[in-house]
Design a protein around this motif. Structure first.
Motif, PDB file in Angstrom:
ATOM      1  N   HIS A 128      -5.297   1.792   8.944  1.00  0.00           N
ATOM      2  CA  HIS A 128      -6.287   1.459   8.232  1.00  0.00           C
ATOM      3  C   HIS A 128      -6.943  -0.061   8.089  1.00  0.00           C
ATOM      4  N   ARG A 129      -5.906  -0.892   8.092  1.00  0.00           N
ATOM      5  CA  ARG A 129      -5.936  -2.324   8.161  1.00  0.00           C
ATOM      6  C   ARG A 129      -6.771  -2.816   9.190  1.00  0.00           C
ATOM      7  N   HIS A 130      -6.129  -2.090  10.659  1.00  0.00           N
ATOM      8  CA  HIS A 130      -6.786  -2.421  11.828  1.00  0.00           C
ATOM      9  C   HIS A 130      -7.705  -1.618  12.502  1.00  0.00           C
ATOM     10  N   ASN A 131      -8.168  -0.539  11.792  1.00  0.00           N
ATOM     11  CA  ASN A 131      -9.240   0.489  12.108  1.00  0.00           C
ATOM     12  C   ASN A 131      -8.923   1.126  13.540  1.00  0.00           C
ATOM     13  N   VAL A 132      -7.307   1.572  13.488  1.00  0.00           N
ATOM     14  CA  VAL A 132      -7.046   2.190  14.700  1.00  0.00           C
ATOM     15  C   VAL A 132      -6.707   3.850  14.126  1.00  0.00           C
ATOM     16  N   LYS A 133      -6.263   4.727  15.147  1.00  0.00           N
ATOM     17  CA  LYS A 133      -6.039   5.954  14.708  1.00  0.00           C
ATOM     18  C   LYS A 133      -4.445   6.021  14.202  1.00  0.00           C
TER      19      LYS A 133
ATOM     20  N   ASP B   3     -10.895   3.434  -1.027  1.00  0.00           N
ATOM     21  CA  ASP B   3     -11.278   2.948   0.277  1.00  0.00           C
ATOM     22  C   ASP B   3     -10.146   3.680   1.419  1.00  0.00           C
ATOM     23  N   GLU B   4      -9.070   3.567   0.860  1.00  0.00           N
ATOM     24  CA  GLU B   4      -7.975   4.237   1.651  1.00  0.00           C
ATOM     25  C   GLU B   4      -8.223   5.868   1.763  1.00  0.00           C
ATOM     26  N   ARG B   5      -8.559   6.390   0.686  1.00  0.00           N
ATOM     27  CA  ARG B   5      -9.027   8.226   0.815  1.00  0.00           C
ATOM     28  C   ARG B   5     -10.045   8.347   1.712  1.00  0.00           C
ATOM     29  N   LEU B   6     -10.977   7.301   1.803  1.00  0.00           N
ATOM     30  CA  LEU B   6     -12.143   7.518   2.744  1.00  0.00           C
ATOM     31  C   LEU B   6     -11.907   7.392   4.158  1.00  0.00           C
ATOM     32  N   PHE B   7     -10.730   6.538   4.240  1.00  0.00           N
ATOM     33  CA  PHE B   7     -10.359   6.523   5.849  1.00  0.00           C
ATOM     34  C   PHE B   7      -9.576   7.524   6.025  1.00  0.00           C
ATOM     35  N   LEU B   8      -8.913   8.214   5.300  1.00  0.00           N
ATOM     36  CA  LEU B   8      -8.139   9.543   5.503  1.00  0.00           C
ATOM     37  C   LEU B   8      -9.160  10.362   5.809  1.00  0.00           C
ATOM     38  N   GLU B   9     -10.125  10.565   4.898  1.00  0.00           N
ATOM     39  CA  GLU B   9     -11.129  11.893   5.108  1.00  0.00           C
ATOM     40  C   GLU B   9     -11.679  11.674   6.625  1.00  0.00           C
ATOM     41  N   GLU B  10     -12.040  10.438   6.815  1.00  0.00           N
ATOM     42  CA  GLU B  10     -12.889  10.259   8.116  1.00  0.00           C
ATOM     43  C   GLU B  10     -11.918  10.434   9.393  1.00  0.00           C
ATOM     44  N   MET B  11     -10.650  10.035   9.423  1.00  0.00           N
ATOM     45  CA  MET B  11      -9.758   9.862  10.482  1.00  0.00           C
ATOM     46  C   MET B  11      -8.986  11.432  10.695  1.00  0.00           C
TER      47      MET B  11
ATOM     48  N   SER C 192       0.968  -1.347   0.081  1.00  0.00           N
ATOM     49  CA  SER C 192      -0.115  -0.138   0.004  1.00  0.00           C
ATOM     50  C   SER C 192       0.572   1.214   0.019  1.00  0.00           C
ATOM     51  N   ILE C 193       0.488   2.312  -0.623  1.00  0.00           N
ATOM     52  CA  ILE C 193       1.025   3.511  -0.543  1.00  0.00           C
ATOM     53  C   ILE C 193       1.154   4.172   0.757  1.00  0.00           C
ATOM     54  N   LEU C 194       0.107   3.636   1.608  1.00  0.00           N
ATOM     55  CA  LEU C 194       0.140   4.188   2.980  1.00  0.00           C
ATOM     56  C   LEU C 194       0.906   3.553   3.967  1.00  0.00           C
ATOM     57  N   ASP C 195       1.738   2.513   3.665  1.00  0.00           N
ATOM     58  CA  ASP C 195       2.571   1.614   4.371  1.00  0.00           C
ATOM     59  C   ASP C 195       3.821   2.680   4.664  1.00  0.00           C
ATOM     60  N   ASN C 196       3.422   3.490   5.563  1.00  0.00           N
ATOM     61  CA  ASN C 196       4.657   4.548   5.740  1.00  0.00           C
ATOM     62  C   ASN C 196       4.167   5.381   6.998  1.00  0.00           C
TER      63      ASN C 196
ATOM     64  N   THR D 258      -5.278   1.128  26.632  1.00  0.00           N
ATOM     65  CA  THR D 258      -3.795   1.565  26.615  1.00  0.00           C
ATOM     66  C   THR D 258      -3.474   1.867  25.378  1.00  0.00           C
ATOM     67  N   PHE D 259      -3.746   1.005  24.374  1.00  0.00           N
ATOM     68  CA  PHE D 259      -3.175   1.379  22.868  1.00  0.00           C
ATOM     69  C   PHE D 259      -3.945   2.347  22.066  1.00  0.00           C
ATOM     70  N   THR D 260      -3.262   3.393  21.845  1.00  0.00           N
ATOM     71  CA  THR D 260      -3.741   4.484  20.937  1.00  0.00           C
ATOM     72  C   THR D 260      -3.960   4.645  19.588  1.00  0.00           C
ATOM     73  N   GLY D 261      -2.816   3.895  19.107  1.00  0.00           N
ATOM     74  CA  GLY D 261      -2.599   3.898  17.430  1.00  0.00           C
ATOM     75  C   GLY D 261      -1.308   3.592  17.076  1.00  0.00           C
ATOM     76  N   THR D 262      -0.958   3.683  15.736  1.00  0.00           N
ATOM     77  CA  THR D 262       0.003   3.514  15.213  1.00  0.00           C
ATOM     78  C   THR D 262       0.503   4.442  14.167  1.00  0.00           C
ATOM     79  N   SER D 263       1.869   4.693  13.980  1.00  0.00           N
ATOM     80  CA  SER D 263       2.360   5.550  13.277  1.00  0.00           C
ATOM     81  C   SER D 263       2.064   5.166  11.828  1.00  0.00           C
ATOM     82  N   ASN D 264       1.872   3.958  11.652  1.00  0.00           N
ATOM     83  CA  ASN D 264       1.847   3.349  10.303  1.00  0.00           C
ATOM     84  C   ASN D 264       0.363   3.470   9.730  1.00  0.00           C
ATOM     85  N   VAL D 265       0.198   4.254   8.686  1.00  0.00           N
ATOM     86  CA  VAL D 265      -0.747   4.835   7.991  1.00  0.00           C
ATOM     87  C   VAL D 265      -1.609   3.393   7.532  1.00  0.00           C
ATOM     88  N   HIS D 266      -1.226   2.730   6.720  1.00  0.00           N
ATOM     89  CA  HIS D 266      -1.831   1.272   6.390  1.00  0.00           C
ATOM     90  C   HIS D 266      -2.143   0.402   7.629  1.00  0.00           C
TER      91      HIS D 266
END
Length: 388
Positions: free
Chosen positions: A199-204, A63-71, A4-8, A188-196
């Protein structure tokens, strides 16, 4: 090898958005730094070249764009349009191998080259382990170890994010880790720096800016004004969102000289990335107090090579004094029974707004983490009145 281009890391996209808006004509160069003196096997550069060339086919999906728009509502529609049309250009990356030594350099417009650093490190790490053919811990062990860590952090009552993209063992391990963190981490878990992975795990997705943001400003506007203008430009773009400031590009001491009451109120907190964490926390608390700001209303994000013992020590010191959160990287995504790689890719030069190429430097609180031309480092320390 990338899916994914979001794997960053998220801060690559937030910085790219700011660069597109403020510095669209700036050029940059980056270089791979082999801190661990790793020896690369025959054919490594060929494997890496193939993986880099394949990245030309990555593109943002609907689908990735929609995720970014929402999050991420602070990323406006013009940036979403830009990212949907963005394609990696492998010609911007030069890869050479001389015996066991690897050279990787990047050159091009900053708004384009800014996305290369993290995926390149990810690919170098994954190919390294594949070619070494060393057996890692099995999936069940990785998940169990991750669960044990996040549940331990939960007992401490702290917040934990995953920051381990660049030196992960592999995509598969990263995916296992984020899945386990979500499954067992609770609040306890707030999210990940990896955008992909977010998106894959529906976290921030989490992150703001990196050292290169400040390094560029030093070359463009001078070392004395770098921190001030880097922070001002960040506020200009994000208007109060993404309010964690990175503190150590030109040492924490110099950062706090610029981090006046206006910035201290505008930003939600500060990220610690080098030097003694307890000393940094003490200095930060005292700085807020001198400005008449209750430190408990602010947050420090600790992100420097953390493990459970370090988190415990920091928590004991900060509890009740200042807000805190932790970004844990390699200790999550490359704790698989093998020695993690020690490497970075850093901006080395920039050509802002048509000017000549200028070297950029980073003056960490730990001198071993300094990067850049030695003569420019000496000049920077002199201009900033730092010990030589």
């Amino acid at each position: 090898m990338l899916r994914s281009i979001l794997d960053n890391d998220f801060y690559k996209f937030t910085m790219q958005n700011a660069v597109v808006k403020l510095f669209p004509n700036a050029y940059t160069r980056y270089a791979f730094i082999n801190r661990g003196k790793h020896r690369f096997p025959p054919g490594f550069a060929v494997r890496l070249r193939e993986a880099v060339d394949a990245m030309a086919g990555l593109q943002l999906t609907s689908d990735e764009r929609l995720f970014l728009e929402e999050m991420c509502p602070y990323l406006d529609p013009t940036y979403h349009d830009f990212l949907q049309g963005f394609r990696y250009n492998p010609l911007e990356v030069q890869i050479e191998q001389d015996g066991e030594d690897l050279s990787v350099t990047i050159e091009g417009l900053w708004y384009r080259t800014i996305l290369w650093e993290v995926p390149l490190m990810t690919l170098i790490s994954q190919i390294w382990y594949e070619m070494a053919d060393e057996k890692r811990d099995d999936d069940d062990t990785v998940v169990a170890r991750t669960r044990q860590k996040i549940e331990h952090y939960g007992h401490l009552g702290v917040r934990i994010a995953e920051f381990g993209t660049r030196r992960r063992h592999s995509y598969e391990v990263h995916d296992l880790v984020v899945g386990a963190l979500k499954r067992y981490g609770g609040s306890t878990f707030t999210g990940t720096s990896n955008v992909h992975m977010a998106h894959r795990h529906n976290v921030k997705p989490l992150g703001t800016h990196a050292h290169e943001w400040f390094m560029f400003h030093a070359a463009r506007f001078g070392f004395k004004m770098a921190n001030t203008l880097a922070l001002e430009h960040w506020v200009e773009v994000y208007r109060g969102d993404l309010g964690i400031a990175l503190s150590d590009t030109f040492t924490t001491q110099i950062f706090f000289d610029s981090f006046d009451k206006m910035f201290a109120k505008l930003f939600d907190g500060i990220r610690h990335d080098s030097g003694d964490a307890i000393d940094f926390a003490r200095t930060t608390i005292e700085h807020y107090q001198r400005l008449g700001i209750d430190p408990r209303s602010k947050t420090i994000i600790f992100s420097d090579a953390l493990d459970t013992e370090k988190v415990e020590n920091i928590t004991r010191f900060c509890e009740g004094r200042i807000g805190m959160s932790f970004g844990i990287g390699t200790n999550f995504t490359n704790d698989v029974g093998l020695k993690p790689m020690n490497m970075v890719i850093k901006m080395t030069e920039t050509r802002p707004e048509g000017r000549q190429w200028l070297p950029v430097v980073k003056l960490s609180d730990i001198r071993e983490k300094n990067t850049g031309d030695p003569e420019m480092i000496t000049l920077a320390r002199r201009i900033l009145s730092l010990p030589s």
